[in-house]
Design an enzyme around this catalytic site. Structure first.
Site, PDB file in Angstrom:
ATOM      1  N   MET A  30     -85.378  61.256 -65.478  1.00 46.79           N
ATOM      2  CA  MET A  30     -84.186  61.482 -64.654  1.00 46.79           C
ATOM      3  C   MET A  30     -84.029  60.343 -63.639  1.00 46.79           C
ATOM      4  O   MET A  30     -83.243  60.450 -62.700  1.00 46.79           O
ATOM      5  CB  MET A  30     -84.277  62.825 -63.940  1.00 46.79           C
ATOM      6  CG  MET A  30     -84.339  63.996 -64.928  1.00 46.79           C
ATOM      7  SD  MET A  30     -83.790  65.547 -64.234  1.00 46.79           S
ATOM      8  CE  MET A  30     -84.933  65.756 -62.891  1.00 46.79           C
ATOM      9  N   PHE A  33     -87.176  55.616 -60.465  1.00 48.85           N
ATOM     10  CA  PHE A  33     -88.498  55.366 -61.014  1.00 48.85           C
ATOM     11  C   PHE A  33     -89.570  55.142 -59.958  1.00 48.85           C
ATOM     12  O   PHE A  33     -89.349  54.500 -58.943  1.00 48.85           O
ATOM     13  CB  PHE A  33     -88.455  54.143 -61.937  1.00 48.85           C
ATOM     14  CG  PHE A  33     -87.619  54.339 -63.166  1.00 48.85           C
ATOM     15  CD1 PHE A  33     -87.436  55.608 -63.718  1.00 48.85           C
ATOM     16  CD2 PHE A  33     -87.004  53.251 -63.785  1.00 48.85           C
ATOM     17  CE1 PHE A  33     -86.663  55.794 -64.848  1.00 48.85           C
ATOM     18  CE2 PHE A  33     -86.223  53.432 -64.915  1.00 48.85           C
ATOM     19  CZ  PHE A  33     -86.049  54.697 -65.446  1.00 48.85           C
ATOM     20  N   GLY A  36     -95.369  56.596 -61.808  1.00 51.11           N
ATOM     21  CA  GLY A  36     -95.609  57.582 -62.869  1.00 51.11           C
ATOM     22  C   GLY A  36     -94.719  57.283 -64.071  1.00 51.11           C
ATOM     23  O   GLY A  36     -95.186  57.194 -65.211  1.00 51.11           O
ATOM     24  N   HIS A  37     -93.413  57.112 -63.815  1.00 49.11           N
ATOM     25  CA  HIS A  37     -92.492  56.758 -64.903  1.00 49.11           C
ATOM     26  C   HIS A  37     -92.927  55.446 -65.568  1.00 49.11           C
ATOM     27  O   HIS A  37     -92.913  55.320 -66.794  1.00 49.11           O
ATOM     28  CB  HIS A  37     -91.079  56.540 -64.357  1.00 49.11           C
ATOM     29  CG  HIS A  37     -90.436  57.741 -63.746  1.00 49.11           C
ATOM     30  ND1 HIS A  37     -90.129  57.820 -62.410  1.00 49.11           N
ATOM     31  CD2 HIS A  37     -90.033  58.917 -64.294  1.00 49.11           C
ATOM     32  CE1 HIS A  37     -89.547  58.982 -62.154  1.00 49.11           C
ATOM     33  NE2 HIS A  37     -89.487  59.676 -63.276  1.00 49.11           N
ATOM     34  N   LYS A 149     -97.882  65.908 -65.157  1.00 52.94           N
ATOM     35  CA  LYS A 149     -97.490  66.560 -63.907  1.00 52.94           C
ATOM     36  C   LYS A 149     -96.637  67.781 -64.246  1.00 52.94           C
ATOM     37  O   LYS A 149     -96.764  68.832 -63.632  1.00 52.94           O
ATOM     38  CB  LYS A 149     -96.704  65.609 -63.013  1.00 52.94           C
ATOM     39  CG  LYS A 149     -96.357  66.247 -61.678  1.00 52.94           C
ATOM     40  CD  LYS A 149     -95.852  65.235 -60.719  1.00 52.94           C
ATOM     41  CE  LYS A 149     -94.404  64.940 -60.913  1.00 52.94           C
ATOM     42  NZ  LYS A 149     -93.510  66.011 -60.410  1.00 52.94           N
ATOM     43  N   ASP A 150     -95.777  67.612 -65.239  1.00 49.91           N
ATOM     44  CA  ASP A 150     -94.942  68.721 -65.710  1.00 49.91           C
ATOM     45  C   ASP A 150     -95.644  69.351 -66.922  1.00 49.91           C
ATOM     46  O   ASP A 150     -95.154  69.272 -68.044  1.00 49.91           O
ATOM     47  CB  ASP A 150     -93.561  68.192 -66.079  1.00 49.91           C
ATOM     48  CG  ASP A 150     -92.878  67.537 -64.894  1.00 49.91           C
ATOM     49  OD1 ASP A 150     -92.247  68.258 -64.118  1.00 49.91           O
ATOM     50  OD2 ASP A 150     -93.016  66.308 -64.716  1.00 49.91           O
ATOM     51  N   LEU A 184     -97.155  61.474 -57.677  1.00 50.59           N
ATOM     52  CA  LEU A 184     -95.875  60.783 -57.509  1.00 50.59           C
ATOM     53  C   LEU A 184     -94.752  61.652 -58.054  1.00 50.59           C
ATOM     54  O   LEU A 184     -94.912  62.308 -59.092  1.00 50.59           O
ATOM     55  CB  LEU A 184     -95.894  59.448 -58.246  1.00 50.59           C
ATOM     56  CG  LEU A 184     -96.860  58.396 -57.715  1.00 50.59           C
ATOM     57  CD1 LEU A 184     -96.752  57.118 -58.544  1.00 50.59           C
ATOM     58  CD2 LEU A 184     -96.590  58.089 -56.263  1.00 50.59           C
ATOM     59  N   SER A 186     -90.129  61.750 -57.868  1.00 50.43           N
ATOM     60  CA  SER A 186     -88.884  61.252 -57.258  1.00 50.43           C
ATOM     61  C   SER A 186     -88.527  62.124 -56.061  1.00 50.43           C
ATOM     62  O   SER A 186     -87.905  61.669 -55.103  1.00 50.43           O
ATOM     63  CB  SER A 186     -87.743  61.296 -58.278  1.00 50.43           C
ATOM     64  OG  SER A 186     -88.129  60.603 -59.446  1.00 50.43           O
TER      65      SER A 186
HETATM   66  P1  AMP Z   1     -88.594  63.020 -64.255  1.00 54.78           P
HETATM   67  O1  AMP Z   1     -87.797  61.772 -64.065  1.00 54.78           O
HETATM   68  O2  AMP Z   1     -89.135  63.578 -62.977  1.00 54.78           O
HETATM   69  O3  AMP Z   1     -87.901  64.038 -65.115  1.00 54.78           O
HETATM   70  O4  AMP Z   1     -89.883  62.604 -65.065  1.00 54.78           O
HETATM   71  C1  AMP Z   1     -89.788  61.900 -66.267  1.00 54.78           C
HETATM   72  C2  AMP Z   1     -91.138  61.903 -66.933  1.00 54.78           C
HETATM   73  O5  AMP Z   1     -92.084  61.308 -66.048  1.00 54.78           O
HETATM   74  C3  AMP Z   1     -91.650  63.307 -67.234  1.00 54.78           C
HETATM   75  O6  AMP Z   1     -92.318  63.294 -68.486  1.00 54.78           O
HETATM   76  C4  AMP Z   1     -92.602  63.564 -66.100  1.00 54.78           C
HETATM   77  O7  AMP Z   1     -93.639  64.477 -66.423  1.00 54.78           O
HETATM   78  C5  AMP Z   1     -93.181  62.175 -65.893  1.00 54.78           C
HETATM   79  N1  AMP Z   1     -93.750  62.040 -64.550  1.00 54.78           N
HETATM   80  C6  AMP Z   1     -93.149  62.317 -63.368  1.00 54.78           C
HETATM   81  N2  AMP Z   1     -94.022  62.123 -62.348  1.00 54.78           N
HETATM   82  C7  AMP Z   1     -95.182  61.727 -62.910  1.00 54.78           C
HETATM   83  C8  AMP Z   1     -96.469  61.391 -62.389  1.00 54.78           C
HETATM   84  N3  AMP Z   1     -96.728  61.411 -61.085  1.00 54.78           N
HETATM   85  N4  AMP Z   1     -97.437  61.035 -63.265  1.00 54.78           N
HETATM   86  C9  AMP Z   1     -97.205  61.013 -64.594  1.00 54.78           C
HETATM   87  N5  AMP Z   1     -96.013  61.323 -65.147  1.00 54.78           N
HETATM   88  C10 AMP Z   1     -95.010  61.681 -64.317  1.00 54.78           C
END
Ligand code: AMP
Length: 283
Positions: A30, A33, A36-37, A149-150, A184, A186
């Site tokens: 989403m 960045f 983690g991303h 994390k998710d 980490l 967003s």
């Molecule tokens: P999001 O943009 O928050 O939907 O996350 C996109 C992807 O990045 C998802 O697969 C999340 O699980 C992963 N993600 C988010 N934060 C982290 C983190 N701190 N460490 C590892 N992966 C992450």
């Protein structure tokens, strides 16, 4: 790197790569960045010929009172970072490019969505599964990387892929953290300075819980109680939304430490809702 907005172009480009026998990796996000991303992108990049990163704040996974409109964004910065981390294509569609006004098809894995985040966000995982399924159909990747994390999201997507025979390998990537242990996210951008100073205690409480289990405590309630007490003491302005111990594959609550077991928490801290988890393995 190409940045595109429309599904037809994404589908055409990926079909062309596949026809040439290239291995495609997908990292759905989403945006906004952080490291983690970027770690997910590096991980996919290292094993694929082409890396597709998607950036879409998917409206169907947000409930009516959630932060869809406030969700942080910076497309130019994200484009540069995706480029720096080897993306061949950044797909950043507008909502109406992804959903027809009369969109009516949903993908759900309700059994795994009952607890943890699914309990307080009833339509969340239906939105996640549907959008990820659409991305799988558009990109047809060989590998898709998701963050641990998710954890619940990853477990649900693995089950969706297995149950629907989708030809993609789901890979989980370990949680990337700040030096002080905060996972980490967003959404960390929502934290005030004071909240940010207290947020690392979430990780500390989980580490202590793992220690407690490894020292021989087997009762899930006792471990959850210790976590609750630590959070109340160390993050007095926060509120734990859930503290659960579950089976890491089917996300069902367990009453005694299984091997392995997942402890997952969600804490509301000011405007942010922070999630974290730890996998427990005992000898
Ligand atoms: P999001 O943009 O928050 O939907 O996350 C996109 C992807 O990045 C998802 O697969 C999340 O699980 C992963 N993600 C988010 N934060 C982290 C983190 N701190 N460490 C590892 N992966 C992450």
């Amino acid at each position: 790197m190409k940045r595109i907005e429309y599904t037809e172009e994404l589908q055409r480009q990926c079909a062309d790569w596949k026809a040439k026998g290239l291995k495609i990796g997908l990292v759905p996000t989403m945006g906004y960045f952080h490291d983690g991303h970027l770690a997910l992108m590096d991980h996919a990049r290292s094993q694929c010929d082409k890396l597709v990163v998607t950036l879409f704040v998917n409206p169907t996974q947000f409930g009516p009172n959630e932060d869809l409109d406030a969700y942080p964004h910076d497309l130019e910065r994200d484009s540069q970072l995706a480029w720096d981390h080897g993306a061949d294509l950044l797909f950043a569609p507008k909502p109406d490019a992804m959903y027809a006004p009369d969109h009516a098809t949903w993908v759900e894995v309700p059994e795994l969505a009952q607890n943890l985040c699914g309990a307080s966000r009833p339509i969340h995982f239906r939105g996640v599964c549907t959008v990820v399924m659409k991305l799988f159909m558009l990109v047809q990747p060989h590998v898709a990387v998701f963050g641990q994390k998710d954890w619940q999201q990853q477990a649900i997507l693995k089950r969706m892929v297995r149950d629907l025979n989708i030809p993609v390998e789901i890979q989980g990537h370990p949680i990337v953290r700040e030096q002080d242990g905060l996972a980490l996210s967003s959404r960390n951008a929502y934290l005030t300075q004071e909240e940010r100073a207290h947020a690392p205690f979430i990780r500390k409480a989980l580490l202590a819980a793992r220690e407690q289990a490894q020292q021989g405590e087997t009762n899930a309630e006792a471990i959850k109680k210790s976590i609750r007490q630590s959070l109340e003491r160390d993050i007095p302005m926060g509120e734990a939304e859930y503290i659960e111990m579950v089976d890491p594959d089917n996300i069902r609550p367990v009453t005694a430490v299984t091997n392995p077991a997942l402890i997952a928490v969600a804490v509301r801290l000011g405007k942010a809702r922070l999630i974290d988890n730890i996998l427990i393995k005992v000898d």
